[in-house]
Design a protein around this motif. Structure first.
Motif, PDB file in Angstrom:
ATOM      1  N   LEU A 181     -33.057 -52.276  24.542  1.00  0.00           N
ATOM      2  CA  LEU A 181     -34.465 -52.525  24.664  1.00  0.00           C
ATOM      3  C   LEU A 181     -35.187 -52.361  23.704  1.00  0.00           C
ATOM      4  CD1 LEU A 181     -34.792 -51.191  28.479  1.00  0.00           C
ATOM      5  CD2 LEU A 181     -35.029 -53.675  27.837  1.00  0.00           C
ATOM      6  N   THR A 182     -35.093 -51.318  22.920  1.00  0.00           N
ATOM      7  CA  THR A 182     -35.988 -50.673  21.678  1.00  0.00           C
ATOM      8  C   THR A 182     -35.360 -50.863  20.343  1.00  0.00           C
ATOM      9  OG1 THR A 182     -34.807 -48.483  21.696  1.00  0.00           O
ATOM     10  CG2 THR A 182     -36.586 -48.690  23.418  1.00  0.00           C
ATOM     11  N   GLN A 183     -34.045 -51.354  20.326  1.00  0.00           N
ATOM     12  CA  GLN A 183     -33.142 -51.583  18.986  1.00  0.00           C
ATOM     13  C   GLN A 183     -33.382 -50.349  18.224  1.00  0.00           C
ATOM     14  OE1 GLN A 183     -31.821 -55.037  18.314  1.00  0.00           O
ATOM     15  NE2 GLN A 183     -31.942 -54.501  20.588  1.00  0.00           N
ATOM     16  N   ASP A 184     -33.549 -49.111  18.746  1.00  0.00           N
ATOM     17  CA  ASP A 184     -33.547 -47.835  18.190  1.00  0.00           C
ATOM     18  C   ASP A 184     -32.227 -47.353  18.102  1.00  0.00           C
ATOM     19  OD1 ASP A 184     -33.623 -45.175  17.267  1.00  0.00           O
ATOM     20  OD2 ASP A 184     -35.552 -44.621  18.708  1.00  0.00           O
ATOM     21  N   GLU A 185     -31.517 -47.239  16.896  1.00  0.00           N
ATOM     22  CA  GLU A 185     -30.273 -46.901  16.783  1.00  0.00           C
ATOM     23  C   GLU A 185     -30.109 -45.418  17.038  1.00  0.00           C
ATOM     24  OE1 GLU A 185     -28.847 -48.219  13.053  1.00  0.00           O
ATOM     25  OE2 GLU A 185     -28.750 -50.302  13.529  1.00  0.00           O
ATOM     26  N   THR A 186     -31.023 -44.812  17.259  1.00  0.00           N
ATOM     27  CA  THR A 186     -30.749 -43.211  17.464  1.00  0.00           C
ATOM     28  C   THR A 186     -30.096 -43.312  19.049  1.00  0.00           C
ATOM     29  OG1 THR A 186     -32.820 -42.631  16.476  1.00  0.00           O
ATOM     30  CG2 THR A 186     -31.763 -41.169  17.956  1.00  0.00           C
TER      31      THR A 186
ATOM     32  N   GLU B  76     -28.307 -60.825  24.704  1.00  0.00           N
ATOM     33  CA  GLU B  76     -29.427 -60.506  23.578  1.00  0.00           C
ATOM     34  C   GLU B  76     -30.422 -61.605  23.827  1.00  0.00           C
ATOM     35  OE1 GLU B  76     -31.168 -58.461  21.169  1.00  0.00           O
ATOM     36  OE2 GLU B  76     -29.152 -58.153  21.921  1.00  0.00           O
ATOM     37  N   GLU B  77     -30.274 -62.774  24.427  1.00  0.00           N
ATOM     38  CA  GLU B  77     -31.227 -63.795  24.557  1.00  0.00           C
ATOM     39  C   GLU B  77     -32.430 -63.623  25.558  1.00  0.00           C
ATOM     40  OE1 GLU B  77     -27.867 -65.436  22.239  1.00  0.00           O
ATOM     41  OE2 GLU B  77     -28.076 -64.427  24.450  1.00  0.00           O
ATOM     42  N   GLU B  78     -31.797 -62.795  26.579  1.00  0.00           N
ATOM     43  CA  GLU B  78     -32.556 -62.348  27.630  1.00  0.00           C
ATOM     44  C   GLU B  78     -33.627 -61.459  27.340  1.00  0.00           C
ATOM     45  OE1 GLU B  78     -30.329 -63.266  31.887  1.00  0.00           O
ATOM     46  OE2 GLU B  78     -28.956 -62.059  30.218  1.00  0.00           O
ATOM     47  N   ARG B  79     -33.468 -60.474  26.267  1.00  0.00           N
ATOM     48  CA  ARG B  79     -34.101 -59.523  25.885  1.00  0.00           C
ATOM     49  C   ARG B  79     -35.379 -59.788  25.968  1.00  0.00           C
ATOM     50  NH1 ARG B  79     -35.793 -57.381  21.030  1.00  0.00           N
ATOM     51  NH2 ARG B  79     -36.141 -54.881  20.923  1.00  0.00           N
ATOM     52  N   GLU B  80     -35.952 -60.850  25.154  1.00  0.00           N
ATOM     53  CA  GLU B  80     -37.464 -61.086  25.174  1.00  0.00           C
ATOM     54  C   GLU B  80     -38.291 -61.437  26.489  1.00  0.00           C
ATOM     55  OE1 GLU B  80     -40.426 -64.602  22.939  1.00  0.00           O
ATOM     56  OE2 GLU B  80     -38.199 -64.277  22.536  1.00  0.00           O
ATOM     57  N   GLY B  81     -37.663 -61.865  27.408  1.00  0.00           N
ATOM     58  CA  GLY B  81     -38.144 -62.174  28.756  1.00  0.00           C
ATOM     59  C   GLY B  81     -38.273 -60.790  29.528  1.00  0.00           C
ATOM     60  N   ILE B  82     -37.351 -59.762  29.319  1.00  0.00           N
ATOM     61  CA  ILE B  82     -37.276 -58.621  30.027  1.00  0.00           C
ATOM     62  C   ILE B  82     -38.630 -57.775  29.262  1.00  0.00           C
ATOM     63  CG2 ILE B  82     -36.255 -56.491  30.195  1.00  0.00           C
ATOM     64  CD1 ILE B  82     -33.489 -58.115  30.205  1.00  0.00           C
ATOM     65  N   LEU B  83     -38.710 -57.864  27.942  1.00  0.00           N
ATOM     66  CA  LEU B  83     -39.727 -57.078  27.305  1.00  0.00           C
ATOM     67  C   LEU B  83     -41.214 -57.596  28.023  1.00  0.00           C
ATOM     68  CD1 LEU B  83     -38.578 -56.815  23.599  1.00  0.00           C
ATOM     69  CD2 LEU B  83     -38.458 -55.160  25.444  1.00  0.00           C
ATOM     70  N   GLU B  84     -41.269 -58.907  27.984  1.00  0.00           N
ATOM     71  CA  GLU B  84     -42.488 -59.513  28.556  1.00  0.00           C
ATOM     72  C   GLU B  84     -42.901 -58.725  29.802  1.00  0.00           C
ATOM     73  OE1 GLU B  84     -42.177 -63.918  28.391  1.00  0.00           O
ATOM     74  OE2 GLU B  84     -42.495 -63.755  26.410  1.00  0.00           O
ATOM     75  N   ASN B  85     -41.452 -58.637  30.863  1.00  0.00           N
ATOM     76  CA  ASN B  85     -41.903 -58.024  32.009  1.00  0.00           C
ATOM     77  C   ASN B  85     -42.365 -56.751  31.888  1.00  0.00           C
ATOM     78  OD1 ASN B  85     -40.994 -60.515  33.636  1.00  0.00           O
ATOM     79  ND2 ASN B  85     -38.963 -59.695  33.973  1.00  0.00           N
TER      80      ASN B  85
ATOM     81  N   LYS C 164     -20.138 -62.922  23.279  1.00  0.00           N
ATOM     82  CA  LYS C 164     -21.245 -62.308  22.625  1.00  0.00           C
ATOM     83  C   LYS C 164     -21.505 -61.082  23.803  1.00  0.00           C
ATOM     84  CE  LYS C 164     -22.684 -66.137  19.660  1.00  0.00           C
ATOM     85  NZ  LYS C 164     -24.097 -66.988  19.543  1.00  0.00           N
ATOM     86  N   HIS C 165     -21.845 -59.618  23.147  1.00  0.00           N
ATOM     87  CA  HIS C 165     -22.237 -58.755  23.796  1.00  0.00           C
ATOM     88  C   HIS C 165     -23.881 -58.425  23.569  1.00  0.00           C
ATOM     89  CE1 HIS C 165     -18.245 -57.416  25.254  1.00  0.00           C
ATOM     90  NE2 HIS C 165     -17.798 -57.905  24.336  1.00  0.00           N
ATOM     91  N   PRO C 166     -24.490 -57.855  24.253  1.00  0.00           N
ATOM     92  CA  PRO C 166     -24.143 -57.647  25.630  1.00  0.00           C
ATOM     93  C   PRO C 166     -24.088 -58.780  26.483  1.00  0.00           C
ATOM     94  CG  PRO C 166     -26.247 -57.079  25.493  1.00  0.00           C
ATOM     95  CD  PRO C 166     -25.802 -57.395  24.190  1.00  0.00           C
ATOM     96  N   VAL C 167     -23.007 -58.723  27.693  1.00  0.00           N
ATOM     97  CA  VAL C 167     -22.386 -59.796  28.357  1.00  0.00           C
ATOM     98  C   VAL C 167     -22.531 -59.288  29.963  1.00  0.00           C
ATOM     99  CG1 VAL C 167     -20.182 -59.336  28.154  1.00  0.00           C
ATOM    100  CG2 VAL C 167     -21.257 -61.842  28.664  1.00  0.00           C
ATOM    101  N   ILE C 168     -22.182 -58.061  30.266  1.00  0.00           N
ATOM    102  CA  ILE C 168     -22.087 -57.903  31.717  1.00  0.00           C
ATOM    103  C   ILE C 168     -23.443 -57.954  32.653  1.00  0.00           C
ATOM    104  CG2 ILE C 168     -21.334 -55.867  33.175  1.00  0.00           C
ATOM    105  CD1 ILE C 168     -19.856 -54.660  30.858  1.00  0.00           C
TER     106      ILE C 168
END
Length: 822
Positions: free
Chosen positions: A120-125, A37-46, A29-33
């Motif tokens: 981070l933003t999920q903004d497709e632009t 995707e599961e880590e996104r919430e923790g990064i946004l909290e930081n 599953k991507h992203p992976v490098i």
């Protein structure tokens, strides 16, 4: 029977289904490098909680948003800035490839950062912006083969500059690209076209194949290599993790990790085994950081947790902390070999280590990384991450994705100021003595040593000294540009004996070409080894005023033995000096020895022990070489050389630093006939306050015959005063043999007399009936402090058994060391 056959048939079908799934399915599953995707919430909290995380996000917006607006108005604006592509990966030299790589990296980094903002933003632009750039590169790279794939035309640059952000962009926007209606702007047609993922996979396979070069020679597991396959590792690993086909991705990863190739050596079987017991990459100071190693271990451990790759490489993770012990009081790094003082990879090492430790539950490593990061941030006034446009292995956004908050309060820190530090592969011993009062001015740090390793210099046992705010006596280091590394000044001077602070035997000290890390460099030498030190490596001292280390070199190239002892002896909060004892003898004929010493500054004054300036006359004694291709020993670069008559008197040399009135006071005791040459040498690299553009001061001391029983003894006191606190220096004799020095200092109203015994073997004995002094061992100091008719005696054994002075006695402990004040 039929039932059994049916079970076998079903098992056979199941195995084939698994194999087919492995062959054709995409299970990753991507992203992976870098992140999932599961880590996104923790990064946004930081980002919500911590200024450092929000600041990195703001910088990403600053770097991307203005370019995105231009792209939305006209996609050609950004795409037109993409430079031309090279035709093959050996088309350009390093110099020609640099600007081309920088141009491509600027656009690809923009794409990858847009991909990060999409994540981070999920903004497709942002995803569309990144996809349009990515599509341009895919169109160019997909039709190629691994052999012909390139961007900048230099096989060593693309994996470090362009391939990384190319793969990261694909990884971050992968889910957007896989949508049925995903399009990219086609510059050639001027319209949007459907995104072709098969073409993208072909481009990615070409990139991975170009880095691995399976079409080349095989790897030789266990061989000694340079840092190249480490620096190119990210270009290989990132692209491999973007391959959809599970079987092919796993096969390529097997090549990367296990099998290797001659170009991209096996990470497990060739690269990692080169890390010795100290856990550092065995090169020169700034080359040794290699944060890519820890980053790679972390990525592999995240993607393939079942491999548990960090378990067997704990020594590397702990080795990440060694570098902070190698700083001068001004926080610049000591320098040995091809190295730069200001290159600092420590924080990346700590952040990557912390990420591993947090996930794997390595509590000790976690605490150590937190402490080290906290100290690093405090030393520079806080943590203020800064994204820049560096093109080589630029992974700064990892500070956001792997960054973790550091507790406001940590009970303890790490004492990176240990008096003795050893770097075994480089043959280096560090000595340090710091002070609580204006440490940058009054603290001392010095190193002695030398060896052969990748990016080494040919130095014998070289020395570097710090004092009065400067690296006073510097090792040669590395020039600012790659081009300058090939010029004679570097290859025929800085890299050789004469460009360093060492002793040259019979005017012929040289290295071998066979075995040298670089062809036609003639820099192979034996490894200097530590034979004694107090305290030992990273241990606490028995005295806050005394320490020493002794290095030995069995020089098979020049058929000689050399031994050097460096001791730091503190006499007050603002005063201390170095003792340098250099023993050297040819195992053949001892014609003469030259003690070479460089000091930054504006003027060199040579006086005798009576204070009279010695007469000098021009000499050309250093305008010669041995006739090898690199003009060993390299002293043709000495300029304006003026020499004294051979004298047996004691000598005081003063090096003056006019910029802020600093001084290095150098004392050589009487008793051995020597000629003293002063001169100028090429400017010191990375010197401060303008001395990077001024010639470096030189003293060369020639002694006829051997220098073992009559070693070179020099006392160095860095100072802010024109007059030294040292009043006199004389040799301690054992018959005709010099075994140390008597140094008398005047500090405020106290007269300090140090009797320093430095012998060449650990079981030596010394008796001085006149002083009522005896010692069994290698190194000891008797200190007598006299003031107003009162006397205090200190006895120090650094390596020995018994020390007696005027009825005062000291016996060492089980580690052959001891200290006592009477």
């Amino acid at each position: 029977m039929i039932h059994s056959l049916l079970k076998i048939f079903k098992a056979f079908v199941l195995i084939n289904l698994i194999l087919m799934s492995s062959t054709y399915a995409q299970s990753l599953k991507h992203p992976v490098i870098w992140v999932t995707e599961e880590e996104r919430e923790g990064i946004l909290e930081n980002i919500e909680k911590y200024d450092w995380a929000k600041d990195i996000l703001d910088q990403l917006h600053e770097r991307v948003d203005s370019k995105l607006k231009l792209h939305l108005k006209d996609p050609n604006v950004i795409l037109n800035t993409i430079p031309d592509f090279a035709k093959h990966d050996r088309e350009n030299s390093e110099q020609k490839a640099g600007p081309l790589a920088a141009g491509h990296n600027k656009v690809l980094a923009l794409a990858s950062e847009a991909g990060m903002l999409y994540y981070l933003t999920q903004d497709e632009t942002y995803a569309q912006f990144a996809a349009d750039i990515l599509g341009y590169y895919i169109d160019v790279l997909a039709p190629k083969t691994p052999q012909t794939t390139t961007i900048c035309g230099y096989e060593f640059f693309d994996p470090r500059t362009t391939y990384g952000p190319f793969a990261l962009t694909y990884d971050f926007i992968y889910n957007y690209l896989k949508q049925p209606n995903a399009t990219v702007f086609n510059k050639q047609k001027g319209i949007r076209v459907p995104f072709d993922n098969a073409k993208a996979q072909k481009a990615m396979a070409n990139v991975a194949g170009n880095v691995l070069q399976e079409y080349g020679k095989p790897d030789q597991h266990g061989k000694t290599i340079s840092n190249h396959p480490i620096l190119t590792a990210s270009g290989a690993l990132f692209s491999i993790l973007c391959i959809e086909n599970d079987a092919e991705r796993n096969r390529l990863f097997h090549v990367f990790w296990e099998k290797g190739t001659a170009h991209q050596n096996s990470f497990k079987n060739t690269i990692l085994p080169m890390f010795g017991e100290q856990g550092i990459w065995p090169e020169s100071t700034s080359y040794s950081f290699m944060p890519i190693i820890t980053m790679t271990l972390n990525i592999v451990d995240r993607v393939y947790p079942e491999m548990d790759v960090t378990k067997d490489y704990q020594h590397i993770l702990y080795g990440n902390f060694l570098f902070d012990y190698l700083r001068h009081p001004n926080r610049k790094f000591v320098r040995f070999g091809d190295s730069k003082r200001n290159n600092d990879g420590t924080e990346d090492l700590y952040r990557y280590t912390l990420s591993i430790a947090e996930r794997r539950g390595y509590s000790d490593l976690k605490l150590k990384a937190q402490m080290a990061l906290k100290q690093a941030y405090e030393a520079k006034g806080g943590y203020k991450p800064k994204l820049d446009d560096g093109i080589f292995n630029n992974f700064q956004p990892l500070d956001l994705f792997w960054g973790q908050p550091i507790p406001d309060k940590i009970e303890k820190g790490i004492n990176f100021n240990k008096p003795t530090v050893l770097v075994k592969h480089a043959g280096i011993a560090l000595q340090r003595n710091l002070t609580e009062t204006a440490n940058e001015l009054y603290g001392l740090t010095g190193i002695i040593g030398g060896a052969h390793y990748v990016h080494s210099h040919l130095t014998g046992i070289s020395m570097e000294l710090y004092g009065a705010g400067y690296i006073m006596a510097p090792n040669a280091g590395l020039p600012t540009s790659v081009k300058e590394r090939q010029i004679p000044l570097h290859e025929n001077y800085f890299r050789l004996y004469a460009g360093n602070n060492t002793v040259i035997v019979n005017g012929t000290s040289h290295g071998l070409d066979e075995g040298s890390w670089k062809g036609d460099a003639y820099v192979w030498q034996n490894t200097t080894k530590n034979i004694a030190a107090e305290p030992k490596h990273l241990e606490d001292p028995v005295s806050e005023n005394f320490s020493f280390a002794t290095q030995f070199l069995e020089d098979e190239v020049n058929h000689c033995n050399q031994q050097r002892t460096l001791s730091i002896i503190r006499t007050g909060e603002k005063s201390a000096y170095y003792l340098d004892v250099f023993r050297s003898k040819s195992l053949g004929e001892n014609k003469f020895h030259d003690y070479i010493y460089h000091n930054i500054g504006d003027e060199t004054i040579i006086k005798n022990e009576k204070g009279n300036t010695l007469n000098l006359k021009q000499t050309d004694r250093y305008k010669n070489d041995i006739g090898d291709p690199v003009q060993s020993p390299g002293w043709r670069y000495f300029e304006n050389t003026q020499v004294t008559e051979p004298i047996k008197e004691g000598v005081k040399v003063t090096f003056k630093i006019n910029f802020d009135k600093g001084y290095m006071h150098m004392f050589v005791p009487k008793g051995v006939t020597r000629a003293y040459t002063k001169g100028l040498t090429p400017a010191t690299r990375e010197a401060e306050n303008g001395y990077v553009n001024k010639k470096t001061q030189l003293i060369a001391i020639r002694q006829t015959g051997e220098a073992w029983d009559k070693p070179f003894i020099s006392i160095f006191e860095p100072s802010l005063n024109s007059e030294s606190s040292i009043q006199s220096v004389e040799s301690l004799m054992d018959g005709d043999k010099i075994v140390g020095a008597k140094v008398i200092s005047k500090v405020e109203k106290i007269t300090i007399t140090d009797y320093i015994i430095s012998q060449d073997i650990s079981n030596a004995t010394y008796q001085n009936k006149a002083l009522n002094l005896s010692f069994e061992g290698r190194f000891a100091i008797v200190r007598v402090e006299a003031s107003k008719g009162e006397k205090k005696v200190s006895l120090y054994i650094g390596d020995g058994k018994k020390l007696n002075f005027e009825g005062f006695k000291l016996e060492s402990n089980h580690q052959n060391k001891g200290f006592k004040v009477f």
